[in-house]
Design a protein around this motif. Sequence first.
Motif, PDB file in Angstrom:
ATOM      1  N   LEU A  39      49.492 -32.747   4.149  1.00 62.21           N
ATOM      2  CA  LEU A  39      49.252 -32.032   3.250  1.00 62.21           C
ATOM      3  C   LEU A  39      48.478 -30.614   3.565  1.00 62.21           C
ATOM      4  N   TRP A  40      47.652 -30.579   4.614  1.00 61.93           N
ATOM      5  CA  TRP A  40      46.946 -29.535   5.041  1.00 61.93           C
ATOM      6  C   TRP A  40      48.119 -28.565   5.756  1.00 61.93           C
ATOM      7  N   LEU A  41      48.888 -29.181   6.507  1.00 56.96           N
ATOM      8  CA  LEU A  41      49.665 -28.490   7.260  1.00 56.96           C
ATOM      9  C   LEU A  41      51.154 -27.829   6.470  1.00 56.96           C
ATOM     10  N   ARG A  42      51.514 -28.552   5.650  1.00 52.73           N
ATOM     11  CA  ARG A  42      52.613 -28.062   5.034  1.00 52.73           C
ATOM     12  C   ARG A  42      52.355 -27.844   3.415  1.00 52.73           C
ATOM     13  N   GLY A  43      51.389 -28.295   2.984  1.00 53.99           N
ATOM     14  CA  GLY A  43      51.103 -28.156   1.200  1.00 53.99           C
ATOM     15  C   GLY A  43      52.014 -29.171   0.304  1.00 53.99           C
ATOM     16  N   ARG A  44      52.640 -29.895   0.924  1.00 53.36           N
ATOM     17  CA  ARG A  44      53.114 -31.158   0.063  1.00 53.36           C
ATOM     18  C   ARG A  44      53.394 -32.314   1.046  1.00 53.36           C
ATOM     19  N   ILE A  45      53.624 -33.583   0.589  1.00 55.26           N
ATOM     20  CA  ILE A  45      53.942 -34.758   1.259  1.00 55.26           C
ATOM     21  C   ILE A  45      55.399 -34.713   1.830  1.00 55.26           C
ATOM     22  N   GLN A  46      55.696 -35.043   3.181  1.00 51.82           N
ATOM     23  CA  GLN A  46      56.593 -34.833   3.784  1.00 51.82           C
ATOM     24  C   GLN A  46      57.855 -35.700   3.157  1.00 51.82           C
ATOM     25  N   SER A  47      57.406 -36.942   2.544  1.00 47.96           N
ATOM     26  CA  SER A  47      58.388 -38.006   2.258  1.00 47.96           C
ATOM     27  C   SER A  47      58.404 -37.932   0.832  1.00 47.96           C
ATOM     28  N   GLU A  48      58.289 -36.793  -0.083  1.00 47.91           N
ATOM     29  CA  GLU A  48      58.310 -36.892  -1.385  1.00 47.91           C
ATOM     30  C   GLU A  48      59.981 -36.921  -1.866  1.00 47.91           C
ATOM     31  N   SER A  49      60.083 -37.812  -2.855  1.00 43.59           N
ATOM     32  CA  SER A  49      61.380 -38.037  -3.458  1.00 43.59           C
ATOM     33  C   SER A  49      61.508 -37.268  -4.687  1.00 43.59           C
ATOM     34  N   PRO A  50      62.738 -36.291  -4.783  1.00 43.22           N
ATOM     35  CA  PRO A  50      62.982 -35.824  -6.190  1.00 43.22           C
ATOM     36  C   PRO A  50      63.469 -36.785  -7.034  1.00 43.22           C
ATOM     37  N   GLU A  51      63.866 -37.958  -6.952  1.00 41.13           N
ATOM     38  CA  GLU A  51      64.189 -38.899  -7.553  1.00 41.13           C
ATOM     39  C   GLU A  51      62.662 -39.782  -8.238  1.00 41.13           C
ATOM     40  N   TYR A  52      61.719 -39.707  -7.183  1.00 42.55           N
ATOM     41  CA  TYR A  52      60.484 -40.263  -7.858  1.00 42.55           C
ATOM     42  C   TYR A  52      59.907 -39.204  -8.632  1.00 42.55           C
ATOM     43  N   ARG A  53      59.954 -38.224  -8.214  1.00 45.18           N
ATOM     44  CA  ARG A  53      59.145 -36.934  -9.052  1.00 45.18           C
ATOM     45  C   ARG A  53      59.943 -36.704 -10.469  1.00 45.18           C
ATOM     46  N   ASP A  54      61.109 -37.047 -10.709  1.00 49.70           N
ATOM     47  CA  ASP A  54      61.888 -36.872 -11.926  1.00 49.70           C
ATOM     48  C   ASP A  54      61.421 -38.228 -12.809  1.00 49.70           C
ATOM     49  N   ALA A  96      58.786 -48.732  -6.158  1.00 46.06           N
ATOM     50  CA  ALA A  96      57.632 -49.244  -5.354  1.00 46.06           C
ATOM     51  C   ALA A  96      57.658 -48.740  -3.959  1.00 46.06           C
ATOM     52  N   VAL A  97      58.702 -48.730  -3.168  1.00 45.97           N
ATOM     53  CA  VAL A  97      58.777 -48.017  -1.980  1.00 45.97           C
ATOM     54  C   VAL A  97      58.616 -46.586  -2.113  1.00 45.97           C
ATOM     55  N   LEU A  98      59.124 -45.964  -3.104  1.00 47.44           N
ATOM     56  CA  LEU A  98      59.036 -44.626  -3.140  1.00 47.44           C
ATOM     57  C   LEU A  98      57.435 -44.041  -3.484  1.00 47.44           C
ATOM     58  N   HIS A  99      56.791 -44.980  -4.252  1.00 45.25           N
ATOM     59  CA  HIS A  99      55.234 -44.768  -4.426  1.00 45.25           C
ATOM     60  C   HIS A  99      54.300 -44.806  -3.134  1.00 45.25           C
ATOM     61  N   ARG A 100      54.896 -45.906  -2.381  1.00 40.01           N
ATOM     62  CA  ARG A 100      53.858 -46.183  -1.338  1.00 40.01           C
ATOM     63  C   ARG A 100      54.185 -45.080  -0.227  1.00 40.01           C
ATOM     64  N   ALA A 101      55.164 -44.295  -0.322  1.00 36.80           N
ATOM     65  CA  ALA A 101      55.617 -42.996   0.511  1.00 36.80           C
ATOM     66  C   ALA A 101      54.535 -41.928   0.122  1.00 36.80           C
ATOM     67  N   THR A 102      53.930 -41.810  -1.110  1.00 35.57           N
ATOM     68  CA  THR A 102      53.287 -40.919  -1.845  1.00 35.57           C
ATOM     69  C   THR A 102      51.708 -41.080  -1.574  1.00 35.57           C
ATOM     70  N   ALA A 103      51.203 -42.305  -0.918  1.00 33.02           N
ATOM     71  CA  ALA A 103      49.989 -42.762  -1.044  1.00 33.02           C
ATOM     72  C   ALA A 103      49.337 -43.052   0.241  1.00 33.02           C
ATOM     73  N   ARG A 104      50.154 -42.816   1.517  1.00 39.26           N
ATOM     74  CA  ARG A 104      49.559 -43.201   2.796  1.00 39.26           C
ATOM     75  C   ARG A 104      48.492 -42.274   3.170  1.00 39.26           C
ATOM     76  N   GLY A 105      47.325 -42.794   3.741  1.00 42.07           N
ATOM     77  CA  GLY A 105      46.382 -42.025   4.377  1.00 42.07           C
ATOM     78  C   GLY A 105      46.918 -40.770   5.358  1.00 42.07           C
ATOM     79  N   ARG A 106      47.885 -41.294   6.075  1.00 45.52           N
ATOM     80  CA  ARG A 106      48.419 -40.044   7.031  1.00 45.52           C
ATOM     81  C   ARG A 106      49.067 -38.895   6.748  1.00 45.52           C
ATOM     82  N   ASP A 107      49.305 -39.052   5.351  1.00 48.92           N
ATOM     83  CA  ASP A 107      49.847 -37.939   4.585  1.00 48.92           C
ATOM     84  C   ASP A 107      48.960 -36.733   4.332  1.00 48.92           C
ATOM     85  N   VAL A 108      47.682 -37.146   4.235  1.00 54.47           N
ATOM     86  CA  VAL A 108      46.598 -36.306   3.990  1.00 54.47           C
ATOM     87  C   VAL A 108      46.808 -34.995   5.016  1.00 54.47           C
ATOM     88  N   ALA A 109      47.044 -35.287   6.404  1.00 56.64           N
ATOM     89  CA  ALA A 109      47.257 -34.273   7.391  1.00 56.64           C
ATOM     90  C   ALA A 109      48.484 -33.518   6.984  1.00 56.64           C
TER      91      ALA A 109
END
Length: 314
Positions: A107-122, A92-105
Amino acid sequence: MAVGVQVTPAPVIVLHIAGTGRSGSTLFGSLLGQLGDCFDVGELGYLWDRGLRQDGRCGCGSPVRTCPVWQPILREVFGPAGPSEAEVARLAVLHRATARGRDVATLWLRGRIQSESPEYRDILARLIRAAASVSGRRVVVDSTKPVSYGRLLDDLPGIELRVIHLVRDPRAVAWSWLRHKPGTGADTMSTRPALTTAIMWNLGNLAAMGSWAGDPRRYLLIRYEDLIGDPARWLRAAAALAGVDADELPLVGDSTVKMSPTHTVAGNVARHQSGEIELRLDTEWSRALPRAQRVLVECATYPLRNRYGYGRAR
Protein backbone atom coordinates in the motif's frame (compact mmCIF):
# COMPACT_ATOMS: atom_id res chain seq x y z
CA MET A 1 -39.74 11.89 -15.65
CA ALA A 2 -38.47 12.82 -19.10
CA VAL A 3 -37.88 9.93 -21.50
CA GLY A 4 -34.23 9.10 -21.93
CA VAL A 5 -33.12 10.73 -18.66
CA GLN A 6 -31.06 8.31 -16.60
CA VAL A 7 -31.05 8.77 -12.85
CA THR A 8 -27.86 7.74 -11.07
CA PRO A 9 -28.57 6.08 -7.70
CA ALA A 10 -27.24 7.93 -4.67
CA PRO A 11 -23.95 6.44 -3.45
CA VAL A 12 -23.98 4.20 -0.41
CA ILE A 13 -21.97 5.55 2.51
CA VAL A 14 -19.75 2.91 4.11
CA LEU A 15 -18.64 3.68 7.65
CA HIS A 16 -15.49 1.59 7.88
CA ILE A 17 -14.07 0.84 11.35
CA ALA A 18 -10.34 0.55 10.79
CA GLY A 19 -7.46 -0.32 13.10
CA THR A 20 -6.49 -3.66 14.62
CA GLY A 21 -8.33 -6.68 16.01
CA ARG A 22 -9.66 -6.74 19.60
CA SER A 23 -10.01 -2.95 19.70
CA GLY A 24 -13.75 -2.92 20.41
CA SER A 25 -14.98 -2.61 16.83
CA THR A 26 -17.75 -5.19 17.28
CA LEU A 27 -19.24 -3.21 20.14
CA PHE A 28 -18.90 0.12 18.36
CA GLY A 29 -20.39 -1.28 15.16
CA SER A 30 -23.35 -2.69 17.08
CA LEU A 31 -23.90 0.70 18.74
CA LEU A 32 -23.82 2.47 15.39
CA GLY A 33 -26.21 -0.12 13.98
CA GLN A 34 -28.83 1.05 16.48
CA LEU A 35 -28.99 4.46 14.77
CA GLY A 36 -31.91 4.90 12.42
CA ASP A 37 -30.03 5.16 9.12
CA CYS A 38 -27.19 2.68 9.78
CA PHE A 39 -27.02 -1.03 8.97
CA ASP A 40 -24.23 -2.88 10.82
CA VAL A 41 -22.99 -5.83 8.76
CA GLY A 42 -20.15 -6.71 11.13
CA GLU A 43 -16.95 -7.92 9.43
CA LEU A 44 -18.36 -8.15 5.92
CA GLY A 45 -15.12 -9.39 4.37
CA TYR A 46 -15.46 -12.63 6.35
CA LEU A 47 -18.98 -13.34 5.08
CA TRP A 48 -17.67 -15.96 2.66
CA ASP A 49 -15.54 -17.93 5.09
CA ARG A 50 -17.08 -17.59 8.55
CA GLY A 51 -20.63 -16.74 7.51
CA LEU A 52 -21.18 -19.17 4.59
CA ARG A 53 -18.42 -21.80 4.39
CA GLN A 54 -18.48 -22.45 8.14
CA ASP A 55 -22.27 -22.02 8.44
CA GLY A 56 -21.81 -19.19 10.93
CA ARG A 57 -24.64 -17.51 12.77
CA CYS A 58 -25.86 -14.03 11.99
CA GLY A 59 -25.92 -11.58 14.90
CA CYS A 60 -29.67 -12.21 15.11
CA GLY A 61 -28.99 -15.86 15.97
CA SER A 62 -30.07 -17.47 12.68
CA PRO A 63 -27.56 -19.12 10.35
CA VAL A 64 -26.41 -16.49 7.85
CA ARG A 65 -27.70 -18.61 4.96
CA THR A 66 -31.25 -18.63 6.35
CA CYS A 67 -31.31 -15.17 7.97
CA PRO A 68 -34.42 -13.29 6.76
CA VAL A 69 -32.25 -10.26 6.02
CA TRP A 70 -29.22 -11.89 4.42
CA GLN A 71 -31.18 -14.29 2.23
CA PRO A 72 -32.66 -11.49 0.06
CA ILE A 73 -29.30 -9.64 0.04
CA LEU A 74 -27.54 -12.70 -1.34
CA ARG A 75 -30.34 -13.34 -3.84
CA GLU A 76 -30.05 -9.78 -5.12
CA VAL A 77 -26.36 -10.27 -5.81
CA PHE A 78 -26.20 -13.91 -6.93
CA GLY A 79 -29.69 -14.71 -8.16
CA PRO A 80 -32.52 -16.82 -6.66
CA ALA A 81 -30.28 -19.74 -5.67
CA GLY A 82 -27.72 -17.56 -3.89
CA PRO A 83 -23.98 -18.18 -4.22
CA SER A 84 -22.80 -21.69 -5.03
CA GLU A 85 -20.28 -23.49 -2.86
CA ALA A 86 -17.66 -22.95 -5.57
CA GLU A 87 -18.38 -19.21 -5.66
CA VAL A 88 -18.18 -18.95 -1.88
CA ALA A 89 -14.84 -20.79 -1.81
CA ARG A 90 -13.42 -18.55 -4.53
CA LEU A 91 -14.60 -15.35 -2.85
CA ALA A 92 -13.09 -16.47 0.46
CA VAL A 93 -9.73 -16.86 -1.29
CA LEU A 94 -10.08 -13.46 -2.99
CA HIS A 95 -10.87 -11.82 0.34
CA ARG A 96 -7.85 -13.35 2.04
CA ALA A 97 -5.71 -11.71 -0.65
CA THR A 98 -6.99 -8.30 0.51
CA ALA A 99 -6.37 -8.81 4.23
CA ARG A 100 -2.75 -9.93 4.55
CA GLY A 101 -0.41 -8.02 6.83
CA ARG A 102 2.34 -7.97 4.21
CA ASP A 103 0.10 -5.96 1.88
CA VAL A 104 0.56 -2.92 4.12
CA ALA A 105 4.01 -2.37 2.60
CA THR A 106 2.54 -2.67 -0.89
CA LEU A 107 0.00 0.00 0.00
CA TRP A 108 2.78 2.45 0.87
CA LEU A 109 4.76 1.67 -2.28
CA ARG A 110 2.04 1.40 -4.90
CA GLY A 111 -1.10 2.93 -3.40
CA ARG A 112 -3.15 -0.24 -3.80
CA ILE A 113 -2.93 -3.93 -2.99
CA GLN A 114 -1.03 -5.97 -5.51
CA SER A 115 -3.47 -8.88 -5.60
CA GLU A 116 -6.66 -6.85 -5.94
CA SER A 117 -9.24 -8.68 -8.08
CA PRO A 118 -11.69 -6.85 -10.38
CA GLU A 119 -14.13 -9.71 -9.79
CA TYR A 120 -13.99 -9.27 -6.03
CA ARG A 121 -14.31 -5.48 -6.34
CA ASP A 122 -17.49 -5.92 -8.40
CA ILE A 123 -19.05 -8.50 -6.06
CA LEU A 124 -18.22 -6.46 -2.94
CA ALA A 125 -19.69 -3.26 -4.42
CA ARG A 126 -22.88 -5.08 -5.41
CA LEU A 127 -23.11 -6.74 -2.00
CA ILE A 128 -22.85 -3.41 -0.16
CA ARG A 129 -25.46 -1.77 -2.38
CA ALA A 130 -27.77 -4.76 -1.87
CA ALA A 131 -27.29 -4.56 1.92
CA ALA A 132 -28.31 -0.90 1.86
CA SER A 133 -31.26 -1.61 -0.43
CA VAL A 134 -32.69 -4.57 1.49
CA SER A 135 -32.17 -2.98 4.92
CA GLY A 136 -33.53 0.38 3.76
CA ARG A 137 -30.55 2.14 5.36
CA ARG A 138 -28.30 4.72 3.74
CA VAL A 139 -25.14 3.88 5.70
CA VAL A 140 -23.49 0.44 5.90
CA VAL A 141 -21.19 -0.07 8.92
CA ASP A 142 -18.34 -2.47 8.11
CA SER A 143 -15.85 -3.41 10.83
CA THR A 144 -13.54 -5.54 8.66
CA LYS A 145 -10.42 -3.89 10.06
CA PRO A 146 -7.41 -4.55 7.79
CA VAL A 147 -6.43 -1.27 6.15
CA SER A 148 -5.77 -3.05 2.85
CA TYR A 149 -9.46 -4.02 2.85
CA GLY A 150 -10.46 -0.44 3.69
CA ARG A 151 -8.40 0.85 0.79
CA LEU A 152 -10.27 -1.59 -1.44
CA LEU A 153 -13.58 -0.16 -0.17
CA ASP A 154 -12.27 3.30 -0.99
CA ASP A 155 -11.97 2.31 -4.63
CA LEU A 156 -15.41 0.73 -5.14
CA PRO A 157 -17.89 2.30 -7.58
CA GLY A 158 -21.03 3.78 -6.02
CA ILE A 159 -19.46 3.84 -2.53
CA GLU A 160 -18.50 6.83 -0.38
CA LEU A 161 -16.09 5.84 2.38
CA ARG A 162 -15.96 7.33 5.87
CA VAL A 163 -13.36 5.95 8.29
CA ILE A 164 -13.57 5.52 12.05
CA HIS A 165 -10.05 4.77 13.24
CA LEU A 166 -10.61 2.96 16.53
CA VAL A 167 -7.57 2.65 18.79
CA ARG A 168 -7.22 0.72 22.03
CA ASP A 169 -4.38 0.46 24.56
CA PRO A 170 -1.98 -2.13 23.04
CA ARG A 171 -1.54 -3.83 26.43
CA ALA A 172 -5.30 -4.43 26.63
CA VAL A 173 -5.25 -5.66 23.03
CA ALA A 174 -2.37 -8.03 23.75
CA TRP A 175 -4.15 -9.47 26.79
CA SER A 176 -7.32 -9.97 24.77
CA TRP A 177 -5.37 -11.94 22.15
CA LEU A 178 -3.67 -14.05 24.83
CA ARG A 179 -6.89 -15.07 26.56
CA HIS A 180 -9.02 -18.02 25.49
CA LYS A 181 -12.58 -16.78 24.98
CA PRO A 182 -15.77 -18.83 24.66
CA GLY A 183 -17.06 -19.42 21.18
CA THR A 184 -17.79 -22.30 18.83
CA GLY A 185 -17.60 -22.84 15.09
CA ALA A 186 -17.22 -19.61 13.14
CA ASP A 187 -17.34 -17.65 16.42
CA THR A 188 -14.19 -19.33 17.79
CA MET A 189 -11.71 -16.62 18.77
CA SER A 190 -8.06 -17.43 18.14
CA THR A 191 -5.06 -16.45 20.25
CA ARG A 192 -1.85 -14.66 19.27
CA PRO A 193 1.59 -14.08 20.87
CA ALA A 194 2.11 -10.69 22.51
CA LEU A 195 4.95 -9.63 20.21
CA THR A 196 2.91 -10.42 17.10
CA THR A 197 0.04 -8.38 18.52
CA ALA A 198 2.36 -5.43 19.18
CA ILE A 199 3.75 -5.51 15.64
CA MET A 200 0.28 -5.73 14.10
CA TRP A 201 -0.94 -2.93 16.39
CA ASN A 202 1.81 -0.67 15.09
CA LEU A 203 1.29 -1.59 11.45
CA GLY A 204 -2.50 -1.38 11.51
CA ASN A 205 -2.68 1.96 13.25
CA LEU A 206 0.12 3.55 11.24
CA ALA A 207 -1.49 2.37 8.01
CA ALA A 208 -4.94 3.69 8.99
CA MET A 209 -3.50 7.04 10.02
CA GLY A 210 -1.34 7.29 6.90
CA SER A 211 -4.21 6.36 4.59
CA TRP A 212 -6.95 8.70 5.76
CA ALA A 213 -5.94 11.08 8.57
CA GLY A 214 -5.12 13.80 6.05
CA ASP A 215 -8.81 14.27 5.23
CA PRO A 216 -10.77 15.20 8.40
CA ARG A 217 -14.00 15.33 6.38
CA ARG A 218 -14.02 11.55 6.24
CA TYR A 219 -11.69 10.41 9.03
CA LEU A 220 -12.26 10.32 12.77
CA LEU A 221 -9.86 8.96 15.41
CA ILE A 222 -11.55 7.52 18.51
CA ARG A 223 -9.93 5.82 21.46
CA TYR A 224 -11.90 2.85 22.75
CA GLU A 225 -11.40 4.02 26.33
CA ASP A 226 -12.96 7.40 25.48
CA LEU A 227 -15.89 5.70 23.77
CA ILE A 228 -16.66 3.68 26.91
CA GLY A 229 -16.25 6.77 29.10
CA ASP A 230 -18.56 9.00 27.04
CA PRO A 231 -20.51 6.93 24.50
CA ALA A 232 -23.01 9.70 23.68
CA ARG A 233 -20.29 12.10 22.56
CA TRP A 234 -18.53 9.64 20.29
CA LEU A 235 -21.68 8.13 18.82
CA ARG A 236 -22.76 11.63 17.81
CA ALA A 237 -19.32 12.34 16.37
CA ALA A 238 -19.37 9.15 14.31
CA ALA A 239 -22.93 9.85 13.14
CA ALA A 240 -21.91 13.35 12.06
CA LEU A 241 -19.03 11.88 10.03
CA ALA A 242 -21.51 9.65 8.18
CA GLY A 243 -24.12 12.41 7.88
CA VAL A 244 -26.84 10.58 9.80
CA ASP A 245 -29.25 11.66 12.52
CA ALA A 246 -28.20 10.89 16.09
CA ASP A 247 -31.06 12.51 17.98
CA GLU A 248 -32.13 9.17 19.44
CA LEU A 249 -29.18 7.30 20.91
CA PRO A 250 -29.43 3.71 22.23
CA LEU A 251 -28.52 4.87 25.74
CA VAL A 252 -30.29 4.21 29.01
CA GLY A 253 -28.51 6.58 31.35
CA ASP A 254 -24.85 7.48 30.85
CA SER A 255 -23.28 4.05 30.54
CA THR A 256 -26.01 1.53 29.71
CA VAL A 257 -27.09 0.81 26.14
CA LYS A 258 -30.22 -0.86 24.86
CA MET A 259 -29.24 -3.12 21.98
CA SER A 260 -31.60 -4.58 19.42
CA PRO A 261 -30.38 -7.72 17.59
CA THR A 262 -28.04 -6.97 14.70
CA HIS A 263 -27.45 -8.74 11.41
CA THR A 264 -23.67 -9.06 11.59
CA VAL A 265 -22.09 -11.84 9.56
CA ALA A 266 -18.83 -12.10 11.55
CA GLY A 267 -17.01 -10.54 14.48
CA ASN A 268 -16.56 -10.92 18.21
CA VAL A 269 -18.92 -13.42 19.84
CA ALA A 270 -20.39 -10.49 21.82
CA ARG A 271 -22.29 -9.44 18.67
CA HIS A 272 -25.01 -11.92 19.63
CA GLN A 273 -25.88 -9.97 22.79
CA SER A 274 -28.98 -7.82 22.95
CA GLY A 275 -31.06 -6.06 25.58
CA GLU A 276 -29.64 -3.66 28.16
CA ILE A 277 -25.85 -3.85 28.41
CA GLU A 278 -23.66 -1.85 30.77
CA LEU A 279 -20.56 -0.38 29.18
CA ARG A 280 -17.55 -0.97 31.41
CA LEU A 281 -13.86 -0.61 30.67
CA ASP A 282 -12.09 -3.96 30.95
CA THR A 283 -8.91 -3.31 32.94
CA GLU A 284 -8.09 -6.95 33.67
CA TRP A 285 -4.90 -6.64 31.62
CA SER A 286 -3.41 -4.22 34.18
CA ARG A 287 -3.17 -7.01 36.78
CA ALA A 288 -3.29 -10.18 34.66
CA LEU A 289 -0.88 -9.50 31.77
CA PRO A 290 2.46 -11.09 32.80
CA ARG A 291 5.11 -8.46 33.50
CA ALA A 292 7.56 -9.73 30.88
CA GLN A 293 4.96 -9.63 28.14
CA ARG A 294 3.71 -6.25 29.30
CA VAL A 295 7.20 -4.77 29.08
CA LEU A 296 7.65 -6.41 25.67
CA VAL A 297 4.44 -4.80 24.35
CA GLU A 298 5.30 -1.42 25.87
CA CYS A 299 8.74 -1.38 24.26
CA ALA A 300 7.51 -2.67 20.90
CA THR A 301 4.70 -0.10 20.62
CA TYR A 302 6.71 2.93 21.74
CA PRO A 303 6.46 5.80 20.66
CA LEU A 304 3.12 5.30 18.85
CA ARG A 305 1.53 4.17 22.10
CA ASN A 306 2.47 7.46 23.72
CA ARG A 307 1.18 9.41 20.75
CA TYR A 308 -2.27 7.99 21.41
CA GLY A 309 -2.03 8.81 25.12
CA TYR A 310 -1.18 5.36 26.44
CA GLY A 311 1.75 6.08 28.73
CA ARG A 312 3.13 3.72 31.33
CA ALA A 313 0.38 2.48 33.61
CA ARG A 314 0.92 1.68 37.26
